[in-house]
Design an enzyme around this catalytic site. Structure first.
Site, PDB file in Angstrom:
ATOM      1  N   LYS B 191       0.834  -1.203   0.000  1.00 57.77           N
ATOM      2  CA  LYS B 191       0.000   0.000   0.000  1.00 57.77           C
ATOM      3  C   LYS B 191       0.867   1.250   0.000  1.00 57.77           C
ATOM      4  O   LYS B 191       1.591   1.513   0.961  1.00 57.77           O
ATOM      5  CB  LYS B 191      -0.902   0.042   1.238  1.00 57.77           C
ATOM      6  CG  LYS B 191      -1.874   1.227   1.187  1.00 57.77           C
ATOM      7  CD  LYS B 191      -2.577   1.489   2.507  1.00 57.77           C
ATOM      8  CE  LYS B 191      -1.802   2.423   3.404  1.00 57.77           C
ATOM      9  NZ  LYS B 191      -1.725   3.814   2.920  1.00 57.77           N
ATOM     10  N   GLY B 243       7.519   4.513   8.274  1.00 50.64           N
ATOM     11  CA  GLY B 243       6.661   5.651   8.605  1.00 50.64           C
ATOM     12  C   GLY B 243       6.989   6.161   9.995  1.00 50.64           C
ATOM     13  O   GLY B 243       8.106   5.995  10.478  1.00 50.64           O
ATOM     14  N   SER B 244       5.992   6.736  10.635  1.00 48.64           N
ATOM     15  CA  SER B 244       6.258   7.399  11.905  1.00 48.64           C
ATOM     16  C   SER B 244       6.450   6.384  13.030  1.00 48.64           C
ATOM     17  O   SER B 244       5.966   5.250  12.965  1.00 48.64           O
ATOM     18  CB  SER B 244       5.099   8.324  12.262  1.00 48.64           C
ATOM     19  OG  SER B 244       3.992   7.543  12.665  1.00 48.64           O
ATOM     20  N   THR B 245       7.166   6.802  14.057  1.00 48.69           N
ATOM     21  CA  THR B 245       7.390   5.943  15.215  1.00 48.69           C
ATOM     22  C   THR B 245       6.073   5.633  15.922  1.00 48.69           C
ATOM     23  O   THR B 245       5.856   4.509  16.377  1.00 48.69           O
ATOM     24  CB  THR B 245       8.400   6.604  16.177  1.00 48.69           C
ATOM     25  OG1 THR B 245       9.684   6.587  15.533  1.00 48.69           O
ATOM     26  CG2 THR B 245       8.517   5.844  17.484  1.00 48.69           C
ATOM     27  N   GLY B 248       4.447   2.953  14.043  1.00 45.13           N
ATOM     28  CA  GLY B 248       5.276   1.753  14.209  1.00 45.13           C
ATOM     29  C   GLY B 248       4.986   1.049  15.521  1.00 45.13           C
ATOM     30  O   GLY B 248       4.846  -0.178  15.580  1.00 45.13           O
ATOM     31  N   GLU B 265      10.760   0.656   9.980  1.00 48.25           N
ATOM     32  CA  GLU B 265      11.734   1.703   9.681  1.00 48.25           C
ATOM     33  C   GLU B 265      11.032   3.007  10.019  1.00 48.25           C
ATOM     34  O   GLU B 265      10.156   3.451   9.278  1.00 48.25           O
ATOM     35  CB  GLU B 265      12.152   1.607   8.215  1.00 48.25           C
ATOM     36  CG  GLU B 265      13.523   2.172   7.958  1.00 48.25           C
ATOM     37  CD  GLU B 265      13.475   3.643   7.680  1.00 48.25           C
ATOM     38  OE1 GLU B 265      13.506   4.414   8.665  1.00 48.25           O
ATOM     39  OE2 GLU B 265      13.380   4.021   6.519  1.00 48.25           O
ATOM     40  N   CYS B 299      13.404  10.488   6.804  1.00 41.45           N
ATOM     41  CA  CYS B 299      13.424   9.957   8.165  1.00 41.45           C
ATOM     42  C   CYS B 299      14.802  10.099   8.792  1.00 41.45           C
ATOM     43  O   CYS B 299      14.922  10.257   9.997  1.00 41.45           O
ATOM     44  CB  CYS B 299      12.981   8.499   8.165  1.00 41.45           C
ATOM     45  SG  CYS B 299      13.820   7.536   6.911  1.00 41.45           S
ATOM     46  N   GLU B 396      10.696  14.975  15.870  1.00 38.82           N
ATOM     47  CA  GLU B 396      10.894  14.921  14.427  1.00 38.82           C
ATOM     48  C   GLU B 396       9.914  15.880  13.749  1.00 38.82           C
ATOM     49  O   GLU B 396       8.716  15.822  13.982  1.00 38.82           O
ATOM     50  CB  GLU B 396      10.661  13.494  13.929  1.00 38.82           C
ATOM     51  CG  GLU B 396      10.921  13.341  12.454  1.00 38.82           C
ATOM     52  CD  GLU B 396      10.789  11.896  11.983  1.00 38.82           C
ATOM     53  OE1 GLU B 396       9.875  11.201  12.445  1.00 38.82           O
ATOM     54  OE2 GLU B 396      11.612  11.487  11.147  1.00 38.82           O
TER      55      GLU B 396
END
Lengths: 286, 486, 298
Positions: B191, B243-245, B248, B265, B299, B396
């Site tokens: 996706k 993507g974002s933490t 994740g 990641e 990132c 971030e």
């Protein structure tokens, strides 16, 4: 003339010292007949917390210890264990292990330490790479320890299981906090005496005794622990560990094996489980 | 003192040099690529993908819901049976074909990537697209050599992998995930991000053209909910997420107690460290690359700059000078250095961080560049007078905003650099070899750039320590997340 | 006394290459291209430095300098003619009435392997013959053996011998091997009083390159920040077409900016560049790609 034995007081092993649990709680270990062998410390979350602080503190210097030196320290542990072989066999028997099995477990434990001692200055060569990038850079990948690792040790094979999960973690430069087998916990604490006389810096290995159900959530949730090794098959535990680990993206390593005896339970891949790959770039053009 | 940076003002302004768009082929509407065909979503819903430079609709894209995800997973499961068993070298040949077709259509891909995502054509043309092709080319070669990657371990594919791609490097991240998954014999439900779905859909066309068996790769479009449906699908064996933490962590939590393996990641707040003995001019260029590459939507962006005090004034002055020469504007113009912010939503996030930076007492510098009136834009920005406790030092931002601190000693900068939950990357600038290697060892990050920054390569493993995720993408190490052992 | 050369900034070669590649990838179109072509033409030091140069050859070159392409209106002339000392008076005569300067190489060009007295005599001769600009070479052997003081003192002496003539100092970067050496040599030349620093004699490969020129521009920039004094820059050798010249101009534009974008502070040492620029300009005028047959070769 009969002489009264001196019974050992089993305590925790934190930061190279043998403190009692701060909670002053205990649980009894009995032999098959139901006689008391020892009152083990029922470690609390605070004991765990203290151990994490120390493990973090010494991790930096442990990782900086040369590979040769780490290898020699692991070999030293094996030497010390060999010297106290009989004691460990007896202790296992005392905890209900059959004599023959106890003998095999102890000698396998010693051999396993020697096995990982040998990997100390080799696994890096096995897992590292020089990467031929499409630009004028020198680029290589090597492994570094994940950091502080909490370990829920195997419940059976209280000595061999313990050593099989500790050795690959520490030879790779991690420091560990281990929850020993609840029922075969004598060997774990006696093993910490071996560690303490084997040049292993205090705090590299910390061993707690106590109850999984009490401590597992703390082992999995502590934000300053980088990875957790869980040995066992309990579905609820596995879920708890994974869920809590997500709070700081902790690495989770699950070992579902029951028998740590055969040689498939030792390999450099066990070391790799608690390692991070680091890639370094540098220009090479003049 | 006069503003020194005006001394070197460029006077020769270049006329527009737009990359032509007449050779690209875009449809008005895109369906889901499932089981080798483009099919309409079950519920008939579509969403719009927007050109971030002018808010115009580029195309409508199918919104995959639960039923569609299920269809895609079923197709992938079905395809896995034969795909995992075909001759590895034949598997490799399909992947080589993908690499070649991307190379042949590279210009079209570059233009669409810039059109849909806002990144400068210079980057999509010279970095994103070639790297994506290289990635397929690299992993194609691994397909029949896996025994050499994992000696004595008999590696086997995991099964159906769900791959969720971010919007910052749409095609490249798809390549990072698809190539190793396919080489190791897995099938995929992928996706792309909702704001940048087009190059993934064009990739679906390429995949169709290669003759890859149907169902091996399924590309479905949608937003977070579609992603969640993939993560939660019981018949998926592996989730790869970039993507974002925050997301994740959600994924790690969601798959807890299941058989699913994951690779994450995630975010970063990477340190870029300039020592007094650095090649200062290249270090300044390195700072520019570190934070302004892809509008800072990276990132591993070097968003925390640490300059040794003895050279801080010089470096900051040179940095400001250099920033003034950055050309911000039309992503399709070949001279553009900094393009558009990917989405309105991201622009609001960045602008909010700039506000926070100001409120917390940071000293701001932004270049004089003229920003277009329409679309999403942010001038290159830096903040001075910061300490570790400032929000813009800790969090971030994912935009062209640099947080600058100074340091005195090596020990101090190591501590500060590591003083973050993230651990994706770091840059070190010094001409002293011992210092460089010392830092390289002490910095807790998965990638260390010595005297360079933001370099990527198919052969080079990439991934983070700590909350920046786990697993590696690229190189030999990038195979491991897609295999299991006996 | 020369300043401490150990404190000279250092460069990472790959970083410099990546930086200059950014300039090379700029795309110049339409009116900005025409402006750039004319600017480049006006910055040329039209050069002939051959053993077989004659009066006739130099006079033809001077005519070309003054009349680059008469068919095209509104063209600038080149900046200077660059010749050997023996050809200076011929060039001076031929260029009478124009604003074109005569530059002369001197100081035992191109090797610089002679005694200082002879180099100074060489320089004085060229100046006496009417040279407006002197292009000297540094003693690379001395430089590479670490005798920076010698190199520095020599430039000072030559500068004095130049009198009113402008001094361009040729570093011959193709013999200096590293960018750090280029920086060091640039600093020495600037400290010793160079009005221009110049990459190459044209007799050694590699001659001018973008990375080397970048380092020299960076040195000029730092010197300006420190002292407010503007030094000129002359890449020479190998810049034979307008595409290459544009890469240098773009670099100049983005490193030093508008103050340097003129022939007072930037020159191209080139022989065939002029015709290529003219072909491009005519192409713009006519819309047709051009043939070299229609442009005078002098």
């Amino acid at each position: 003339m009969s002489r009264l034995n001196i019974n050992k007081t089993y305590k925790l092993y934190i930061g190279g010292k043998f403190p009692r649990t701060e909670s002053s709680r205990y649980y009894p270990i009995t032999n098959t007949k139901g006689d008391l062998i020892a009152n083990m410390c029922l470690a609390s979350r605070k004991d765990f917390r203290n151990a994490v602080v120390i493990a973090r503190k010494v991790q930096e210097s442990w990782v900086s210890t040369s590979a040769l030196n780490k290898g020699q320290i692991l070999y030293r542990i094996a030497e010390m264990l060999e010297g106290r072989k009989e004691q460990f066999i007896e202790e296992l028997i005392l905890q209900g292990v059959q004599k023959k099995a106890a003998q095999i477990e102890v000698s396998t434990s010693i051999d396993r330490l020697v096995y990982y001692a040998g990997w100390s200055d080799k696994y890096q060569q096995f897992f590292s790479s020089v990467n031929p990038v499409n630009s004028a850079h020198f680029n290589f990948t090597n492994l570094e320890p994940t950091g502080v690792v909490s370990i829920i040790a195997p419940e059976n094979q209280g000595l061999l299981g313990l050593i099989s999960v500790i050795a690959p973690a520490i030879v790779g430069g991690n420091t560990v906090i281990v929850l020993a087998s609840q029922n075969i916990s004598l060997s774990a604490i006696s093993f910490s005496e071996v560690l303490n006389s084997s040049d292993v810096p205090g705090g590299v290995v910390n061993i707690l005794t106590g109850k999984r159900e009490e401590l597992i959530s703390h082992f999995a949730s502590h934000m300053d622990v980088n990875a957790i090794i869980y040995c066992g098959t309990d579905q609820k535990d596995l879920k708890t560990v994974s869920e809590l680990a997500s709070n700081n993206v902790k690495r989770t390593i699950f070992y579902k094996k029951n028998d740590w005896l055969n040689s498939s339970n030792e390999s450099p891949y066990f070391i790799e489980k608690t390692q991070e790959a680091k890639t370094t770039w540098h220009p090479v053009k003049i | 003192m006069a503003k020194k940076n005006k001394y070197f003002k460029a006077s020769w302004s270049y006329d527009p040099a737009p990359e032509s768009t007449d050779h690209i082929q875009l449809q008005k509407k895109y369906d889901l690529y499932i089981d080798g065909k483009f099919i309409k979503p079950e519920n008939g819903k579509y969403f719009e993908t927007i050109n971030p430079t002018n808010d115009e609709i580029i195309a409508k894209v199918a919104l995959a819901e639960k039923e569609d995800v299920d269809k895609a997973v079923k197709a992938a499961r079905n395809a896995f049976k034969s795909w995992s068993k075909i001759e590895p070298k034949e598997r490799g040949k399909y992947i080589y074909r993908i690499a070649r077709l991307i190379q042949e259509r590279s210009r079209e891909f570059a233009v669409i990537e810039s059109l849909d995502g806002g990144k400068p054509i210079r980057e999509s043309r010279d970095i994103d697209i070639p790297l994506a092709a290289n990635h397929f080319f690299y992993y194609a070669g691994w397909a029949d050599k896996l025994e050499y990657a994992f000696p004595n371990r008999n590696p086997k594919p995991l099964g159906v992998t769900g791959q969720i791609i971010p919007w910052n490097f749409p095609l490249l991240m798809a390549a990072w995930k698809l190539a190793p998954a396919l080489a190791t014999g897995n099938t995929v439900v992928l996706k792309p991000a909702e704001t940048t779905p087009l190059t993934a859909l064009k990739l679906a066309e390429i995949i169709r053209d290669t003759g890859l068996p149907k169902g091996v790769v399924n590309i479905i479009t949608g937003a977070g909910k579609t992603g969640a449906n993939i993560v939660n699908h019981p018949d998926i064996d592996k989730i790869s997420f970039t993507g974002s933490t925050a997301v994740g962590k959600y994924i790690q939590k969601t798959v807890a107690g299941t058989h699913k393996k994951i690779t994450l990641e995630l975010g970063g707040k990477s340190a870029n460290i300039i020592f007094e003995d650095a090649a200062i001019d290249q270090a300044v260029e390195g700072i520019i690359d570190a934070i302004f590459f892809n509008q800072g939507h990276v990132c591993c962006a070097g968003s925390r700059l640490f300059i040794q005090e003895s050279v801080a004034d010089t470096v900051i002055q040179k940095l400001k000078d250099r920033m003034e020469t950055l050309i911000v504007g039309d992503p399709l113009d070949k001279n553009t250095d900094i393009g558009a912010i990917n989405s309105k939503r991201q622009l609001i996030i960045i602008e909010n961080y700039i506000k926070i930076g100001l409120n917390e007492g940071g000293e701001i510098f932004q270049t004089d560049c003229k920003l277009p009136s329409k679309g999403n834009w942010c001038a290159p920005t830096l903040f001075l007078n910061l300490s570790q406790s400032h929000t813009i030092v800790q969090e971030e931002i994912f935009g062209p905003v640099l947080a600058i601190q100074t340091f005195r000693t090596i020990q101090e900068v190591i501590e500060k650099a590591n003083n973050t939950p993230y651990g994706l990357a770091a840059g070190v600038w010094t001409q002293n070899g011992a210092k460089l290697f010392h830092l390289s060892q002490k910095l807790k990050a998965g990638v260390i750039w010595g005297n360079t920054f933001n370099k990527f390569d198919a052969t080079s493993p990439f991934g983070g320590y700590k909350e920046s995720g786990f697993g590696r993408e690229g190189g030999l190490h990038g195979l491991k997340p897609y295999v299991k052992f006996e | 006394m020369i300043k401490d050369s150990s404190k000279v900034p250092t460069y990472d070669t790959l970083g410099v290459i990546e930086r200059v590649n950014r300039f090379s990838k700029r795309s110049i179109k339409n009116s900005s291209k025409i402006a750039g072509l004319k600017l480049a033409l006006s910055m040329i030091d039209l050069t002939t430095l051959e053993g077989n140069d004659t009066k006739g050859k130099v006079e033809q070159l001077c005519y070309k300098a003054m009349h680059p392409h008469d068919a095209l209106q509104g063209l600038p002339t080149v900046a200077a003619i660059c010749v050997y000392p023996s050809m200076v008076s011929i060039a001076k005569n031929a260029l009478q009435g124009s604003k074109i300067n005569v530059a002369s190489v001197a100081t035992a060009f191109p090797s610089g392997q002679s005694d200082l007295k002879i180099k100074l005599a060489d320089t004085k001769f060229a100046v006496d013959q009417g040279a407006d600009e002197i292009d000297m070479v540094i003693s690379r052997g001395k430089f590479l053996s670490g005798d920076y003081q010698y190199v520095y003192d020599e430039i000072i002496a030559v500068k004095e011998a130049c009198g009113k003539a402008h001094l361009k100092v040729i570093l011959e970067t193709g013999e200096l091997e590293t960018l750090d050496n280029v920086r060091k040599a640039s600093e020495i030349a600037i400290q010793a009083g160079a009005d221009f620093i110049k990459t190459s004699t044209g007799k050694i490969q590699p001659a001018a390159t973008l990375p080397v020129t970048y380092v020299m521009l960076d040195t000029i920039k730092d010197h300006y920040i420190k002292t407010g004094k503007m030094i000129g820059m002359k890449p020479a050798g190998g810049i034979s077409n307008s595409k290459t010249a544009f890469q240098y101009l773009i670099m100049l534009n983005e490193v030093l900016g508008e103050k340097w974008m003129n022939s007072k502070y930037f020159r191209f040492g080139a022989s065939s560049l002029a015709n290529d620029i003219l072909m491009q300009l005519v192409k713009f005028e006519t819309g047709f790609y051009q043939s070299a047959n229609y442009f005078s070769k002098d």
